[in-house]
Design a protein around this motif. Structure first.
Motif, PDB file in Angstrom:
ATOM      1  N   PHE A   1       0.837  -1.199   0.000  1.00 43.99           N
ATOM      2  CA  PHE A   1       0.000   0.000   0.000  1.00 43.99           C
ATOM      3  C   PHE A   1       0.870   1.246   0.000  1.00 43.99           C
ATOM      4  N   SER A   2       0.256   2.368  -0.292  1.00 37.86           N
ATOM      5  CA  SER A   2       0.968   3.644  -0.230  1.00 37.86           C
ATOM      6  C   SER A   2       0.266   4.555   0.769  1.00 37.86           C
ATOM      7  N   VAL A   3       1.046   5.413   1.382  1.00 44.96           N
ATOM      8  CA  VAL A   3       0.519   6.455   2.265  1.00 44.96           C
ATOM      9  C   VAL A   3       1.059   7.775   1.730  1.00 44.96           C
ATOM     10  N   THR A   4       0.144   8.662   1.378  1.00 44.76           N
ATOM     11  CA  THR A   4       0.508   9.971   0.864  1.00 44.76           C
ATOM     12  C   THR A   4       0.049  11.026   1.861  1.00 44.76           C
ATOM     13  N   VAL A   5       0.952  11.942   2.202  1.00 45.61           N
ATOM     14  CA  VAL A   5       0.627  13.009   3.146  1.00 45.61           C
ATOM     15  C   VAL A   5       0.976  14.344   2.488  1.00 45.61           C
ATOM     16  N   THR A   6      -0.003  15.235   2.441  1.00 47.66           N
ATOM     17  CA  THR A   6       0.256  16.587   1.947  1.00 47.66           C
ATOM     18  C   THR A   6      -0.110  17.575   3.044  1.00 47.66           C
ATOM     19  N   ALA A   7       0.658  18.652   3.114  1.00 49.99           N
ATOM     20  CA  ALA A   7       0.382  19.742   4.053  1.00 49.99           C
ATOM     21  C   ALA A   7       0.228  21.005   3.229  1.00 49.99           C
ATOM     22  N   ASP A   8      -0.971  21.567   3.256  1.00 48.37           N
ATOM     23  CA  ASP A   8      -1.271  22.728   2.403  1.00 48.37           C
ATOM     24  C   ASP A   8      -0.817  22.466   0.971  1.00 48.37           C
ATOM     25  N   ASP A   9      -1.155  21.272   0.470  1.00 51.42           N
ATOM     26  CA  ASP A   9      -0.888  20.837  -0.915  1.00 51.42           C
ATOM     27  C   ASP A   9       0.583  20.578  -1.235  1.00 51.42           C
ATOM     28  N   VAL A  10       1.462  20.544  -0.239  1.00 49.83           N
ATOM     29  CA  VAL A  10       2.871  20.203  -0.444  1.00 49.83           C
ATOM     30  C   VAL A  10       3.078  18.775   0.050  1.00 49.83           C
ATOM     31  N   ASP A  11       3.684  17.906  -0.769  1.00 51.59           N
ATOM     32  CA  ASP A  11       3.898  16.508  -0.388  1.00 51.59           C
ATOM     33  C   ASP A  11       4.943  16.428   0.725  1.00 51.59           C
ATOM     34  N   VAL A  12       4.543  15.907   1.882  1.00 53.88           N
ATOM     35  CA  VAL A  12       5.446  15.730   3.021  1.00 53.88           C
ATOM     36  C   VAL A  12       5.444  14.265   3.475  1.00 53.88           C
ATOM     37  N   SER A  13       5.214  13.357   2.533  1.00 52.49           N
ATOM     38  CA  SER A  13       5.135  11.930   2.856  1.00 52.49           C
ATOM     39  C   SER A  13       6.400  11.409   3.509  1.00 52.49           C
ATOM     40  N   ASP A  14       7.553  12.016   3.203  1.00 53.21           N
ATOM     41  CA  ASP A  14       8.816  11.579   3.812  1.00 53.21           C
ATOM     42  C   ASP A  14       8.914  11.956   5.286  1.00 53.21           C
ATOM     43  N   ALA A  15       7.994  12.767   5.780  1.00 57.34           N
ATOM     44  CA  ALA A  15       8.039  13.222   7.169  1.00 57.34           C
ATOM     45  C   ALA A  15       7.264  12.304   8.110  1.00 57.34           C
ATOM     46  N   VAL A  16       6.766  11.176   7.597  1.00 58.52           N
ATOM     47  CA  VAL A  16       6.002  10.264   8.447  1.00 58.52           C
ATOM     48  C   VAL A  16       6.620   8.880   8.456  1.00 58.52           C
ATOM     49  N   GLU A  17       6.378   8.176   9.557  1.00 62.89           N
ATOM     50  CA  GLU A  17       6.753   6.767   9.672  1.00 62.89           C
ATOM     51  C   GLU A  17       5.467   5.969   9.550  1.00 62.89           C
ATOM     52  N   VAL A  18       5.488   4.938   8.739  1.00 62.40           N
ATOM     53  CA  VAL A  18       4.309   4.110   8.529  1.00 62.40           C
ATOM     54  C   VAL A  18       4.608   2.708   9.039  1.00 62.40           C
ATOM     55  N   THR A  19       3.695   2.156   9.825  1.00 62.93           N
ATOM     56  CA  THR A  19       3.815   0.772  10.269  1.00 62.93           C
ATOM     57  C   THR A  19       2.495   0.059  10.009  1.00 62.93           C
ATOM     58  N   CYS A  20       2.611  -1.223   9.768  1.00 63.88           N
ATOM     59  CA  CYS A  20       1.438  -2.065   9.518  1.00 63.88           C
ATOM     60  C   CYS A  20       1.521  -3.248  10.470  1.00 63.88           C
ATOM     61  N   ARG A  21       0.418  -3.504  11.151  1.00 68.58           N
ATOM     62  CA  ARG A  21       0.382  -4.621  12.093  1.00 68.58           C
ATOM     63  C   ARG A  21      -1.040  -5.152  12.138  1.00 68.58           C
ATOM     64  N   ASP A  22      -1.187  -6.422  11.849  1.00 74.46           N
ATOM     65  CA  ASP A  22      -2.490  -7.093  11.856  1.00 74.46           C
ATOM     66  C   ASP A  22      -3.472  -6.366  10.938  1.00 74.46           C
ATOM     67  N   ASP A  23      -4.486  -5.736  11.515  1.00 72.98           N
ATOM     68  CA  ASP A  23      -5.524  -5.078  10.709  1.00 72.98           C
ATOM     69  C   ASP A  23      -5.403  -3.555  10.720  1.00 72.98           C
ATOM     70  N   THR A  24      -4.234  -3.045  11.115  1.00 75.53           N
ATOM     71  CA  THR A  24      -4.087  -1.601  11.326  1.00 75.53           C
ATOM     72  C   THR A  24      -2.846  -1.040  10.632  1.00 75.53           C
ATOM     73  N   ILE A  25      -3.031   0.116  10.004  1.00 75.60           N
ATOM     74  CA  ILE A  25      -1.918   0.879   9.447  1.00 75.60           C
ATOM     75  C   ILE A  25      -1.795   2.144  10.292  1.00 75.60           C
ATOM     76  N   ASP A  26      -0.628   2.341  10.898  1.00 74.02           N
ATOM     77  CA  ASP A  26      -0.359   3.518  11.733  1.00 74.02           C
ATOM     78  C   ASP A  26       0.545   4.485  10.981  1.00 74.02           C
ATOM     79  N   VAL A  27       0.245   5.761  11.119  1.00 75.73           N
ATOM     80  CA  VAL A  27       1.057   6.816  10.506  1.00 75.73           C
ATOM     81  C   VAL A  27       1.421   7.793  11.617  1.00 75.73           C
TER      82      VAL A  27
END
Length: 172
Positions: A43-69
């Motif tokens: 999967f992908s997680v995309t994060v924008t702040a005021d329309d600027v891509d800041v996806s590199d500023a988050v840590e993403v983890t996946c465990r069981d039925d949950t995706i944490d950002v």
């Protein structure tokens, strides 16, 4: 029996409970079934702040039925960090797309939500330290200067006036 049911997101997301996303808060998307959490993630997680891509500023983890950002606190810890400045007081749009269950069925549609961030101006963060216990020689007077120097070393000078010292005695 072959699983052909796509995972669906369940209800409300965990954060930000107070409506403001701060470093350390995690936003979690919970699904109806266990996800394929093998790396690299499908999967992908995309994060924008005021329309600027800041996806590199988050840590993403996946465990069981949950995706944490969660914000990458190390990345945001630099006072001159452009990403931290972009994220401060911003409207954030976060999208999770392509999550798959263990049978590799993909989520039917991207999951998106938006919220605001706090002010990441780390030059102006209030800190409270309660109940610091210092062992010192009996009958020795402990001053704010002593505490400031012990806690902050050479950087203590501007903080000395902000520290108050009280003493309490306890009996064994």
């Amino acid at each position: 029996r072959v699983d052909r049911v796509r995972p669906r997101a369940l209800g409300a997301l965990h954060e930000p409970r107070d409506g403001v996303w701060w470093p350390g808060d995690d936003v979690a998307a919970r699904f109806t079934e266990a996800l394929d959490c093998r790396r690299p993630y499908s999967f992908s997680v995309t994060v924008t702040a005021d329309d600027v891509d800041v996806s590199d500023a988050v840590e993403v983890t996946c465990r069981d039925d949950t995706i944490d950002v969660r914000f990458d606190e190390v990345l945001l810890s630099g006072a001159d960090n452009a990403t931290a400045a972009t994220l401060a007081n911003a409207v954030v749009e976060l999208t999770v797309d392509g999550a798959r269950d263990l049978a590799l069925n993909a989520q039917a549609a991207p999951l998106s939500w938006s919220f605001v961030t706090g002010n990441f101006d780390i030059d102006h963060v209030a800190v409270s330290i309660d109940d610091v216990r210092v062992l010192h020689a009996r009958d020795a007077a402990l001053t704010a200067d002593d505490v400031a120097t012990a806690l902050f070393g050479d950087d203590a000078a501007p903080l000395r006036s902000l520290i108050s010292v009280s003493s309490s005695s306890s009996s064994s």
